[in-house]
Scaffold this active site. Sequence first.
Site, mmCIF file in Angstrom:
data_model
loop_
_atom_site.group_PDB
_atom_site.id
_atom_site.type_symbol
_atom_site.label_atom_id
_atom_site.label_comp_id
_atom_site.label_asym_id
_atom_site.label_seq_id
_atom_site.Cartn_x
_atom_site.Cartn_y
_atom_site.Cartn_z
ATOM 1 N N TRP A 165 -5.998 8.514 -5.857
ATOM 2 C CA TRP A 165 -6.018 9.624 -6.817
ATOM 3 C C TRP A 165 -6.876 10.800 -6.363
ATOM 4 O O TRP A 165 -6.842 11.846 -6.991
ATOM 5 C CB TRP A 165 -6.548 9.119 -8.174
ATOM 6 N N ASN A 166 -7.673 10.657 -5.293
ATOM 7 C CA ASN A 166 -8.660 11.725 -5.043
ATOM 8 C C ASN A 166 -8.036 13.010 -4.485
ATOM 9 O O ASN A 166 -8.552 14.093 -4.741
ATOM 10 C CB ASN A 166 -9.838 11.239 -4.194
ATOM 11 N N LYS A 189 4.296 5.004 -3.742
ATOM 12 C CA LYS A 189 3.577 4.612 -4.945
ATOM 13 C C LYS A 189 2.270 5.391 -5.029
ATOM 14 O O LYS A 189 1.287 5.074 -4.374
ATOM 15 C CB LYS A 189 3.253 3.110 -4.967
ATOM 16 N N CYS A 298 -13.356 10.087 1.004
ATOM 17 C CA CYS A 298 -13.744 8.950 1.845
ATOM 18 C C CYS A 298 -14.563 9.413 3.053
ATOM 19 O O CYS A 298 -15.150 8.593 3.749
ATOM 20 C CB CYS A 298 -12.526 8.151 2.274
HETATM 21 P P1 ADP Z 1 -9.353 3.484 -5.460
HETATM 22 O O1 ADP Z 1 -10.612 2.752 -5.687
HETATM 23 O O2 ADP Z 1 -9.454 4.680 -4.615
HETATM 24 O O3 ADP Z 1 -8.523 3.663 -6.691
HETATM 25 P P2 ADP Z 1 -7.481 1.457 -4.729
HETATM 26 O O4 ADP Z 1 -7.379 0.757 -3.430
HETATM 27 O O5 ADP Z 1 -7.732 0.635 -5.949
HETATM 28 O O6 ADP Z 1 -8.569 2.538 -4.488
HETATM 29 O O7 ADP Z 1 -6.183 2.316 -5.020
HETATM 30 C C1 ADP Z 1 -5.456 3.018 -4.046
HETATM 31 C C2 ADP Z 1 -3.992 2.848 -4.317
HETATM 32 O O8 ADP Z 1 -3.672 1.475 -4.200
HETATM 33 C C3 ADP Z 1 -3.547 3.257 -5.724
HETATM 34 O O9 ADP Z 1 -2.240 3.798 -5.652
HETATM 35 C C4 ADP Z 1 -3.539 1.936 -6.449
HETATM 36 O O10 ADP Z 1 -2.703 1.917 -7.570
HETATM 37 C C5 ADP Z 1 -3.015 1.036 -5.375
HETATM 38 N N1 ADP Z 1 -3.285 -0.393 -5.575
HETATM 39 C C6 ADP Z 1 -4.328 -0.969 -6.203
HETATM 40 N N2 ADP Z 1 -4.211 -2.319 -6.166
HETATM 41 C C7 ADP Z 1 -3.069 -2.589 -5.480
HETATM 42 C C8 ADP Z 1 -2.397 -3.786 -5.080
HETATM 43 N N3 ADP Z 1 -2.888 -4.982 -5.363
HETATM 44 N N4 ADP Z 1 -1.250 -3.656 -4.381
HETATM 45 C C9 ADP Z 1 -0.757 -2.440 -4.068
HETATM 46 N N5 ADP Z 1 -1.336 -1.290 -4.404
HETATM 47 C C10 ADP Z 1 -2.480 -1.352 -5.099
#
Ligand code: ADP
Length: 484
Positions: A165-166, A189, A298
């Site tokens: 999202w950043n 996605k 990041c």
């Molecule tokens: P942040 O802490 O920057 O939100 P994330 O790694 O949680 O980092 O999120 C980055 C992306 O990965 C987002 O699009 C999030 O929805 C997606 N995401 C989070 N969990 C999963 C997962 N288990 N499998 C696939 N995508 C994921």
Amino acid sequence: MTVEPVSSTFSAEFFPQLVTNGFLEKGDPGEGSGKSFPVIAPASGARIGQVPEMGAAETRAAIARARASLDHWRGLLPKARAEILMKWHGLIRRHAADLAYIIHCEQGKSLQEAGREVVGALAYVEWYAEEAKRTYGDTIPTTDAKKRMFSTREPLGVVAAITPWNFPLALVVRKCAPALAAGCTVVLKPSEETPFSAIALLDLAARAGLPDGVLSLVFGRAEEIGQALCDSPEVRGLSFTGSTAVGRQLMSGSAATVKKLSMELGGNAPFIIFDDADVEAALEGLIASKFRNGGQTCVAANRIFVHGDIYERFIGRLVAKVMEKGDAGPLINRQAVVKMTRLVEDAERKGAVIRCGGRPRSRPGFYFQPTVLSEASPEMACFDQEIFGPVAALYRFSDEAAVLELANRGAAGLAAYVYTESLNRAWRFQERLAYGVVGINVGTTSCESAPFGGLNQSGLGREGGREGIDFYLETKYTCLGVPG
Ligand code: ADP
């Protein structure tokens, strides 16, 4: 180019468009689960819309569309793909103010910063539209008089892109533009926190003439979507930007189908300021690196090492600048504010001194005061963890070898910065910092023409530059027998 700020009402062109598409106010859940989820404005905590919640079924359908459109898309002349990308570029440019406004609403950064993100995104689209025409192979000097050898480059196939999202616009195009240029079809996605930027981008891509199915969007149940992408043998590559934990999960999920992986994972950037540095330049670079996007990048300075001889003077100037600059924008959500509070409390308990800020702000939305901590030490959680917020922790050092060891400590290896007027020392650090991106006497480095990516556990592969399209291409070696 400059981006005109737009008014603060929802009069931007895209929002009515999104409403008619059922994405915003009506919250049309679309096909599938029938559920939807809200999108929250970080600046106010208010709901600004809702989008359909998708899962495995929608992901599989998007993969099928990507597969069905692949032969046509990869079969186009590179020049034809480049032309569509440049039409997309033209539309993004024409709607720059709307796009900046969407980013501003759903992500929380200021309109000015959002405008800069659109300009950055445009540069990536243009760069890869140009690169589409330059995916050269090699002719290989033969080792056998009866053979001729050469290599050609082909699109990888259907690829998945998962973005955070950043930078909800720039990171989407940093993956999609090279993928499309190379002749791949894409299932994207974006983050559930910021889906509207991606929706708007896809809308523009369709208007630019991108054929159906070439670029599809899924969001909702992230883990389920990730699993469906990993499990599909049709998806030949997965490009991810996000946390190291999720990156690891996707890597193991991709093992069964042996996918090519590009991973832009977390950083823990050292920012080293020597006593011979140009202090004003270092201050400016540090503020840009640390406080851009509320510290939510990041490559943000995470561990700031300042030479003891200039430590107090530097902190005084930094605090004055931070106070002068005033409040930072909102963080993405409430958890981010809680994390800042926790990191500051931990640091204070272990001996850090809060020189300014240090607390959440009591107002609607998700705000934390810009914070400067002195006397930070490696025992503190903020030494190992990516802060991802407006908290600057300053460490004192006196010895070059010791600061290099501290800077290279840990598993991250994305970006590092050093400020010194000594050419010899600058070069020593360029060679010895175990990071994929090194800034010498600069606080910001990202641009479309340079390869961006991490060493060690900060990731795999490079985005941007000549290298950025490589991920989306396979090399095919051909050996031709010729009569003697
Ligand atoms: P942040 O802490 O920057 O939100 P994330 O790694 O949680 O980092 O999120 C980055 C992306 O990965 C987002 O699009 C999030 O929805 C997606 N995401 C989070 N969990 C999963 C997962 N288990 N499998 C696939 N995508 C994921």
